[in-house]
Design a protein around this motif. Structure first.
Motif, PDB file in Angstrom:
ATOM      1  N   UNK A  63       0.821  -1.222   0.100  1.00  0.00           N
ATOM      2  CA  UNK A  63      -0.114   0.107   0.133  1.00  0.00           C
ATOM      3  C   UNK A  63       0.835   1.143  -0.055  1.00  0.00           C
ATOM      4  N   UNK A  64       1.887   1.251   0.690  1.00  0.00           N
ATOM      5  CA  UNK A  64       3.011   2.331   0.613  1.00  0.00           C
ATOM      6  C   UNK A  64       3.404   2.670  -0.606  1.00  0.00           C
ATOM      7  N   UNK A  65       3.962   1.536  -1.258  1.00  0.00           N
ATOM      8  CA  UNK A  65       4.464   1.317  -2.450  1.00  0.00           C
ATOM      9  C   UNK A  65       3.260   2.135  -3.678  1.00  0.00           C
ATOM     10  N   UNK A  66       2.045   1.651  -3.285  1.00  0.00           N
ATOM     11  CA  UNK A  66       0.977   2.181  -4.391  1.00  0.00           C
ATOM     12  C   UNK A  66       0.395   3.541  -4.232  1.00  0.00           C
ATOM     13  N   UNK A  67       0.914   3.904  -3.097  1.00  0.00           N
ATOM     14  CA  UNK A  67       0.552   5.624  -2.881  1.00  0.00           C
ATOM     15  C   UNK A  67      -0.877   5.667  -2.015  1.00  0.00           C
ATOM     16  N   UNK A  68      -1.219   4.497  -1.446  1.00  0.00           N
ATOM     17  CA  UNK A  68      -2.341   4.534  -0.590  1.00  0.00           C
ATOM     18  C   UNK A  68      -2.140   5.058   0.824  1.00  0.00           C
ATOM     19  N   UNK A  69      -2.899   6.164   1.073  1.00  0.00           N
ATOM     20  CA  UNK A  69      -2.505   6.827   2.179  1.00  0.00           C
ATOM     21  C   UNK A  69      -3.785   7.233   3.141  1.00  0.00           C
ATOM     22  N   UNK A  70      -5.038   7.201   2.443  1.00  0.00           N
ATOM     23  CA  UNK A  70      -6.114   7.524   3.356  1.00  0.00           C
ATOM     24  C   UNK A  70      -6.376   6.791   4.437  1.00  0.00           C
ATOM     25  N   UNK A  71      -6.634   7.325   5.596  1.00  0.00           N
ATOM     26  CA  UNK A  71      -6.778   6.521   6.994  1.00  0.00           C
ATOM     27  C   UNK A  71      -7.744   5.498   6.665  1.00  0.00           C
ATOM     28  N   UNK A  72      -8.960   5.809   6.323  1.00  0.00           N
ATOM     29  CA  UNK A  72     -10.150   4.964   6.128  1.00  0.00           C
ATOM     30  C   UNK A  72     -10.115   3.668   5.103  1.00  0.00           C
ATOM     31  N   UNK A  73      -9.233   4.170   4.050  1.00  0.00           N
ATOM     32  CA  UNK A  73      -8.799   3.068   3.048  1.00  0.00           C
ATOM     33  C   UNK A  73      -8.000   2.220   3.703  1.00  0.00           C
ATOM     34  N   UNK A  74      -6.900   2.532   4.229  1.00  0.00           N
ATOM     35  CA  UNK A  74      -5.859   1.891   4.684  1.00  0.00           C
ATOM     36  C   UNK A  74      -6.625   0.808   5.852  1.00  0.00           C
ATOM     37  N   UNK A  75      -7.332   1.173   6.693  1.00  0.00           N
ATOM     38  CA  UNK A  75      -8.050   0.281   7.629  1.00  0.00           C
ATOM     39  C   UNK A  75      -9.072  -0.716   6.914  1.00  0.00           C
ATOM     40  N   UNK A  76      -9.660  -0.158   5.961  1.00  0.00           N
ATOM     41  CA  UNK A  76     -10.593  -1.318   5.176  1.00  0.00           C
ATOM     42  C   UNK A  76      -9.527  -2.289   4.393  1.00  0.00           C
ATOM     43  N   UNK A  77      -8.365  -1.821   3.843  1.00  0.00           N
ATOM     44  CA  UNK A  77      -7.620  -2.660   3.164  1.00  0.00           C
ATOM     45  C   UNK A  77      -6.994  -3.887   4.042  1.00  0.00           C
ATOM     46  N   UNK A  78      -6.552  -3.243   5.243  1.00  0.00           N
ATOM     47  CA  UNK A  78      -5.836  -4.518   6.242  1.00  0.00           C
ATOM     48  C   UNK A  78      -6.937  -4.806   6.871  1.00  0.00           C
ATOM     49  N   UNK A  79      -8.314  -4.462   7.209  1.00  0.00           N
ATOM     50  CA  UNK A  79      -9.400  -5.018   7.930  1.00  0.00           C
ATOM     51  C   UNK A  79      -8.819  -5.104   9.467  1.00  0.00           C
ATOM     52  N   UNK A  80      -8.540  -4.030   9.880  1.00  0.00           N
ATOM     53  CA  UNK A  80      -8.076  -3.733  11.302  1.00  0.00           C
ATOM     54  C   UNK A  80      -8.620  -2.482  11.787  1.00  0.00           C
ATOM     55  N   UNK A  81      -8.623  -2.284  12.995  1.00  0.00           N
ATOM     56  CA  UNK A  81      -8.871  -1.102  13.685  1.00  0.00           C
ATOM     57  C   UNK A  81      -7.738  -0.195  13.728  1.00  0.00           C
ATOM     58  N   UNK A  82      -8.166   0.981  14.401  1.00  0.00           N
ATOM     59  CA  UNK A  82      -7.031   1.905  14.433  1.00  0.00           C
ATOM     60  C   UNK A  82      -5.673   1.450  15.266  1.00  0.00           C
ATOM     61  N   UNK A  83      -6.102   1.049  16.478  1.00  0.00           N
ATOM     62  CA  UNK A  83      -5.054   0.440  17.261  1.00  0.00           C
ATOM     63  C   UNK A  83      -4.170  -0.590  16.532  1.00  0.00           C
ATOM     64  N   UNK A  84      -4.727  -1.621  16.004  1.00  0.00           N
ATOM     65  CA  UNK A  84      -4.074  -2.959  15.164  1.00  0.00           C
ATOM     66  C   UNK A  84      -3.131  -2.412  14.073  1.00  0.00           C
ATOM     67  N   UNK A  85      -3.837  -1.113  13.355  1.00  0.00           N
ATOM     68  CA  UNK A  85      -2.950  -0.666  12.412  1.00  0.00           C
ATOM     69  C   UNK A  85      -1.568  -0.137  13.049  1.00  0.00           C
ATOM     70  N   UNK A  86      -1.575   0.376  14.163  1.00  0.00           N
ATOM     71  CA  UNK A  86      -0.318   0.819  14.493  1.00  0.00           C
ATOM     72  C   UNK A  86       0.661  -0.177  14.770  1.00  0.00           C
TER      73      UNK A  86
END
Length: 359
Positions: A63-86
């Motif tokens: 996702x970093x390589x592809x330029x995906x930066x939006x918070x909500x989209x990253x959480x959807x992509x990884x299927x995690x909540x904010x804490x687990x994204x960290x």
């Protein structure tokens, strides 16, 4: 005496005080150089990985390589909540798969590029992950474990308690993560002399998921650039696509807090009027707009109310809406999901990929 480092939970709360989107405004995640240095210098309790799935770490690097930066989209992509994204962000840093330039932007390292050049779930991918684990300074206390030292969960948990001072419960959760990593690195059991064939399905699914996350991010950024009346018209178009009738745009200085009015018909032919307020915002939508819409909903005797935005809602707005069953809040990522689901602006291609209409 130098100050003691923060505990893991303290760092997570400090890093994201009001949600992932609070980091940089406009719901965009930016990784800062000082955060990278902080992760590298932290007490070893934070050096013990908390991100269970190496496949998700790979997805984050891609996702970093592809330029995906939006918070909500990253959480959807990884299927995690904010804490687990960290946790996954931290793991990618610890493994040396991402790094930070002088401006604080996150970049994929050469090791990360090598990882992404492999196919997911293959021996080659596991070899790169194993190399990353071996090179990670923070994981050196566990080198013998990853080399095959036969430790059961209880023994590994006790070792973590001694090394880190973690509570038994927390140490056991971290031990389970280490065990999952080693199991992944060992790979599936294969019959002697058997032919190992990679399964392309996970890689295809991951590719489509990243493509869709990027399309949604671009769509949301475009929505934030249109005129407010245009955004209201798109909301009205979505309501029509969802089966609402008598859709009317009311937006303007005298709209009374209601931008769009529509009617929902149930299976028995009963009609229910709905009030919609559309906010094309970059920052969080505050409580005043929830109160404003609730006031219009009650004064004009609507059956339902819907508050739609391109951004997110403040905790105060979410709290004000709690307990109001006939009021629904729709943030930017959810709104784009609904557009795609109902074929407004976006359509679904042959492989589940999102496309612009006409593309």
């Amino acid at each position: 005496m130098p100050a003691q480092p923060r505990a893991a939970g303290d760092l997570a709360e400090k890093a994201v005080p009001k949600g992932l989107a609070a980091w940089q405004g406009r719901g965009v995640v930016k990784f800062h150089k000082q955060e990278a240095a902080g992760v590298d210098r932290l007490h070893r309790t934070l050096d013990v990985p908390q991100a269970d799935r190496l496949s998700n770490i790979r997805q984050l690097v891609a996702a970093v390589r592809d330029g995906i930066e939006h918070a909500g989209m990253l959480l959807q992509l990884l299927d995690v909540d904010r804490r687990h994204f960290l946790y996954y962000r931290q793991a990618a840093v610890i493994l040396g798969l991402v790094e930070f330039n002088a401006r604080g932007d996150v970049l994929v390292t050469s090791l990360g590029q090598r990882l992404l050049a492999t196919s997911e779930g293959t021996r080659e991918e596991r070899q790169v992950f194993a190399e990353a684990v071996g090179l990670a300074r923070a994981l050196r206390p566990f080198a013998s474990f990853f080399a095959g030292e036969p430790l059961d969960l209880a023994t590994l948990t006790r070792r973590l308690e001694v090394l880190t001072g973690l509570s038994r419960t927390t140490a056991e959760r971290r031990a389970q993560t280490l065990i999952k990593w080693r199991r992944y690195l060992q790979g599936p059991d294969a019959a002697p002399g058997g032919l190992e064939l990679g399964d392309p399905a996970p890689q295809i699914e991951a590719l489509v998921a990243r493509h869709n996350a990027l399309v949604k991010q671009q769509t949301l950024l475009w929505l934030m650039s249109v005129e407010p009346r245009k955004f209201e018209a798109i909301v009205a178009e979505l309501l029509k696509a969802m089966g609402y009738v008598d859709v009317e745009e009311r937006g303007g200085p005298l709209d009374g807090g209601v931008d769009v009015v529509a009617t929902r018909m149930d299976a028995w032919g009963h009609r229910a009027r709905i009030a919609v307020q559309a906010k094309r915002y970059a920052g969080p939508v505050g409580r005043r707009y929830v109160d404003e819409l609730l006031g219009a909903y009650r004064r004009q005797q609507f059956a339902e109310a819907l508050l739609v935005t391109t951004s997110e809602f403040s905790p105060q707005a979410t709290g004000a809406a709690h307990g109001e069953p006939n009021l629904k809040l729709v943030d930017g990522p959810k709104f784009v999901d609904m557009l795609a689901q109902h074929g407004v602006l976006l359509r679904v291609g042959r492989y589940g990929e999102l496309k612009r209409h006409g593309a």
